[in-house]
Design a protein around this motif. Structure first.
Motif, mmCIF file in Angstrom:
data_model
loop_
_atom_site.group_PDB
_atom_site.id
_atom_site.type_symbol
_atom_site.label_atom_id
_atom_site.label_comp_id
_atom_site.label_asym_id
_atom_site.label_seq_id
_atom_site.Cartn_x
_atom_site.Cartn_y
_atom_site.Cartn_z
ATOM 1 N N ILE A 182 0.756 -1.205 0.125
ATOM 2 C CA ILE A 182 -0.211 -0.041 -0.046
ATOM 3 C C ILE A 182 0.931 1.125 -0.054
ATOM 4 O O ILE A 182 1.965 1.328 0.667
ATOM 5 C CB ILE A 182 -1.031 0.001 1.207
ATOM 6 C CG1 ILE A 182 -1.744 -1.314 1.274
ATOM 7 C CG2 ILE A 182 -1.722 1.262 1.290
ATOM 8 C CD1 ILE A 182 -2.469 -1.277 2.558
ATOM 9 N N ILE A 183 0.383 2.319 -0.702
ATOM 10 C CA ILE A 183 0.967 3.321 -0.790
ATOM 11 C C ILE A 183 0.394 4.649 0.273
ATOM 12 O O ILE A 183 -0.783 4.983 0.125
ATOM 13 C CB ILE A 183 1.208 4.055 -1.975
ATOM 14 C CG1 ILE A 183 2.002 3.316 -2.851
ATOM 15 C CG2 ILE A 183 1.799 5.441 -2.054
ATOM 16 C CD1 ILE A 183 2.079 3.457 -4.264
ATOM 17 N N THR B 140 -1.649 4.688 -12.217
ATOM 18 C CA THR B 140 -1.088 3.628 -13.027
ATOM 19 C C THR B 140 -0.226 2.700 -12.535
ATOM 20 O O THR B 140 -0.020 1.719 -13.244
ATOM 21 C CB THR B 140 -0.126 4.764 -14.052
ATOM 22 O OG1 THR B 140 1.010 5.243 -13.170
ATOM 23 C CG2 THR B 140 -0.690 6.023 -14.673
ATOM 24 N N THR B 141 -0.281 2.652 -11.420
ATOM 25 C CA THR B 141 0.642 1.640 -10.545
ATOM 26 C C THR B 141 -0.172 0.603 -10.103
ATOM 27 O O THR B 141 0.475 -0.714 -10.080
ATOM 28 C CB THR B 141 1.587 2.114 -9.367
ATOM 29 O OG1 THR B 141 0.528 2.250 -8.481
ATOM 30 C CG2 THR B 141 2.359 3.474 -9.905
ATOM 31 N N ASN B 142 -1.212 0.556 -9.937
ATOM 32 C CA ASN B 142 -2.336 -0.593 -9.528
ATOM 33 C C ASN B 142 -2.117 -0.905 -8.203
ATOM 34 O O ASN B 142 -2.471 -1.822 -7.806
ATOM 35 C CB ASN B 142 -1.986 -1.589 -10.489
ATOM 36 C CG ASN B 142 -3.675 -1.865 -11.081
ATOM 37 O OD1 ASN B 142 -4.656 -1.458 -10.807
ATOM 38 N ND2 ASN B 142 -3.436 -2.862 -12.194
ATOM 39 N N ILE B 143 -1.377 -0.064 -7.378
ATOM 40 C CA ILE B 143 -1.117 -0.252 -6.023
ATOM 41 C C ILE B 143 -2.158 0.553 -5.275
ATOM 42 O O ILE B 143 -2.437 2.132 -5.465
ATOM 43 C CB ILE B 143 0.410 0.014 -5.654
ATOM 44 C CG1 ILE B 143 1.312 -1.026 -6.447
ATOM 45 C CG2 ILE B 143 0.546 0.105 -4.209
ATOM 46 C CD1 ILE B 143 2.713 -0.550 -6.305
ATOM 47 N N PRO B 144 -2.801 0.190 -4.145
ATOM 48 C CA PRO B 144 -3.649 1.071 -3.500
ATOM 49 C C PRO B 144 -3.011 2.167 -2.689
ATOM 50 O O PRO B 144 -1.929 1.949 -2.315
ATOM 51 C CB PRO B 144 -4.227 -0.063 -2.291
ATOM 52 C CG PRO B 144 -3.802 -1.438 -2.674
ATOM 53 C CD PRO B 144 -2.742 -1.208 -3.742
ATOM 54 N N TYR B 145 -3.636 3.286 -2.765
ATOM 55 C CA TYR B 145 -3.087 4.488 -1.923
ATOM 56 C C TYR B 145 -4.162 4.968 -1.074
ATOM 57 O O TYR B 145 -5.286 4.838 -1.349
ATOM 58 C CB TYR B 145 -2.460 5.352 -2.885
ATOM 59 C CG TYR B 145 -3.401 5.774 -4.078
ATOM 60 C CD1 TYR B 145 -3.594 5.408 -5.227
ATOM 61 C CD2 TYR B 145 -3.975 7.081 -3.820
ATOM 62 C CE1 TYR B 145 -4.495 6.056 -6.154
ATOM 63 C CE2 TYR B 145 -5.004 7.854 -4.694
ATOM 64 C CZ TYR B 145 -5.224 7.052 -5.786
ATOM 65 O OH TYR B 145 -6.164 7.480 -6.904
ATOM 66 N N THR B 146 -3.622 5.786 -0.021
ATOM 67 C CA THR B 146 -4.483 6.450 0.839
ATOM 68 C C THR B 146 -5.337 7.651 0.531
ATOM 69 O O THR B 146 -4.679 8.123 -0.511
ATOM 70 C CB THR B 146 -3.806 6.782 2.262
ATOM 71 O OG1 THR B 146 -2.669 7.563 2.048
ATOM 72 C CG2 THR B 146 -3.341 5.368 2.888
ATOM 73 N N HIS B 147 -6.220 7.878 1.026
ATOM 74 C CA HIS B 147 -6.929 9.189 0.675
ATOM 75 C C HIS B 147 -7.813 9.120 -0.595
ATOM 76 O O HIS B 147 -7.715 8.002 -1.211
ATOM 77 C CB HIS B 147 -6.150 10.233 0.789
ATOM 78 C CG HIS B 147 -5.496 10.529 2.242
ATOM 79 N ND1 HIS B 147 -4.517 10.129 2.331
ATOM 80 C CD2 HIS B 147 -5.964 11.211 3.342
ATOM 81 C CE1 HIS B 147 -4.135 10.394 3.902
ATOM 82 N NE2 HIS B 147 -4.918 11.200 4.142
ATOM 83 N N SER B 148 -8.362 10.419 -0.919
ATOM 84 C CA SER B 148 -9.095 10.432 -2.265
ATOM 85 C C SER B 148 -8.448 10.204 -3.433
ATOM 86 O O SER B 148 -7.272 10.273 -3.578
ATOM 87 C CB SER B 148 -9.825 11.963 -2.274
ATOM 88 O OG SER B 148 -10.604 12.108 -1.127
ATOM 89 N N GLY B 149 -9.284 9.905 -4.583
ATOM 90 C CA GLY B 149 -8.720 9.616 -5.963
ATOM 91 C C GLY B 149 -8.460 10.812 -6.729
ATOM 92 O O GLY B 149 -8.239 12.024 -6.024
#
Ligand SMILES: Nc1ncnc2c1ncn2[C@@H]1O[C@H](COP(=O)(O)OP(=O)(O)O)[C@@H](O)[C@H]1O
Ligand SMILES: [Mg+2]
Length: 304
Positions: free
Chosen positions: A57-58, A78-87
């Motif tokens: 996770i990022i 573009t990395t397909n790795i989940p990241y925190t907060h809004s899109g």
């Protein structure tokens, strides 16, 4: 297996220092709890770092331009790795104070009256326009900063000298000045986490009032307000969070005057140091700093 978390902090915005602080504190907490952590800057090496570290996770610890406005979010997509907060889209809308105010108004959320200022407008017209549409004093601010950077309260005499300080921004918001109480609300996913009141010793809740210990803004939690008003401000915050399609944690900033709440803005990357407002609201509601971070990581991976 131990989870790997990549924290992105720093960046190019005027809130760089605060972001670095957020990054460090989140890292410390995660390491203490057996996560493998790496901190990186949002620079051209980011893909390389992600490729070699392979985070689960990022954690986006950035604030302001490039970190809170959809730019870094679109790279992370573009990395397909989940990241925190809004899109991407929600971040871009929330960071644009003009656009988000338009959405608030359309949806019956009260926000201070405003006009937009572009630097080619003549001086005489501006004073006339303010007299007609708002009234002095007014607040001037860039549409895309945070932490009260370049926010000024102005009267008729100093408005042009203050505007000059903002000449590097394309557009400026000029808002009616709302006196009264300063109240901020934290939303956590679909849940209303709680509210806090700030009593700055300074003229308003400016940069120093936010970050300088010596400026000593008083934090009041629980806020001393009738229960139906508390409910109201929590509901407005959740409504704004949903309207803009935010994810994870947001913090909405209000002025409360003559029994009315004026929404100033919604923050999609609120401060996340141990002493920041959202962690303080969480703590009051029985959620430790680590609980909050853990929730954010889980939320990031679930919601994708
Ligand atoms: N219209 C307003 N009336 C009164 N105070 C304001 C107004 N707009 C901003 N402020 C003051 O400036 C602070 C920062 O403004 P805000 O719109 O939240 O921008 P930022 O993104 O910099 O936090 C607020 O917390 C408040 O103290
Ligand atoms: Mg604010």
């Amino acid at each position: 297996m131990k989870k790997k978390i990549l924290i992105i902090s720093g960046g190019i915005s005027k809130e760089r220092i605060i972001s670095l602080d957020t990054g460090k504190q989140v890292a410390k907490e995660l390491k203490k709890n057996n996560y493998i952590v790496k901190i990186t800057e949002p620079n051209f090496q980011i893909y390389k770092v992600i490729k070699s570290f392979k985070p689960n996770i990022i954690f986006n610890a950035l604030h302001g331009q490039f970190g809170e406005d959809g730019y870094i979010q679109s790279i992370l997509e573009t990395t397909n790795i989940p990241y925190t907060h809004s899109g991407v889209i929600s971040s871009a809308i929330a960071m644009d104070k003009e656009l988000s105010k338009k959405i608030f108004i359309k949806n019956n959320i009260l926000t201070p009256k405003y006009i937009m200022y572009h630097f080619d407008k003549s001086k005489i017209n501006l004073i006339k326009l303010i007299h007609k549409k708002l009234k002095f004093p007014v607040v001037i601010k860039p549409i895309n900063e945070g932490s009260s950077v370049n926010v000024f309260i102005c009267n008729k005499l100093n408005i042009f000298s203050k505007l000059k300080l903002l000449k590097n921004y394309k557009k400026i918001i000029i808002e009616e000045f709302i006196p009264g109480r300063e109240i901020q609300v934290a939303i956590m996913g679909k849940k209303k986490l709680g509210a806090i009141e700030l009593k700055p010793k300074r003229k308003f809740y400016d940069y120093d009032a936010k970050y300088k210990e010596s400026a000593k803004t008083k934090h009041i939690i629980p806020i001393n307000i009738k229960n139906n008003y508390l409910k109201k401000v929590l509901n407005i915050s959740l409504k704004a969070h949903k309207l803009i399609g935010c994810r994870g944690i947001t913090r909405s900033d209000f002025k409360f005057f003559k029994n009315k709440f004026y929404l100033l803005e919604i923050n999609t990357q609120p401060g996340m140091t141990k002493l920041s407002l959202v962690p303080e609201i969480a703590e009051y509601n029985g959620m430790s700093f680590f609980d909050l971070i853990k929730w954010m990581l889980r939320d990031a991976s679930i919601e994708r």
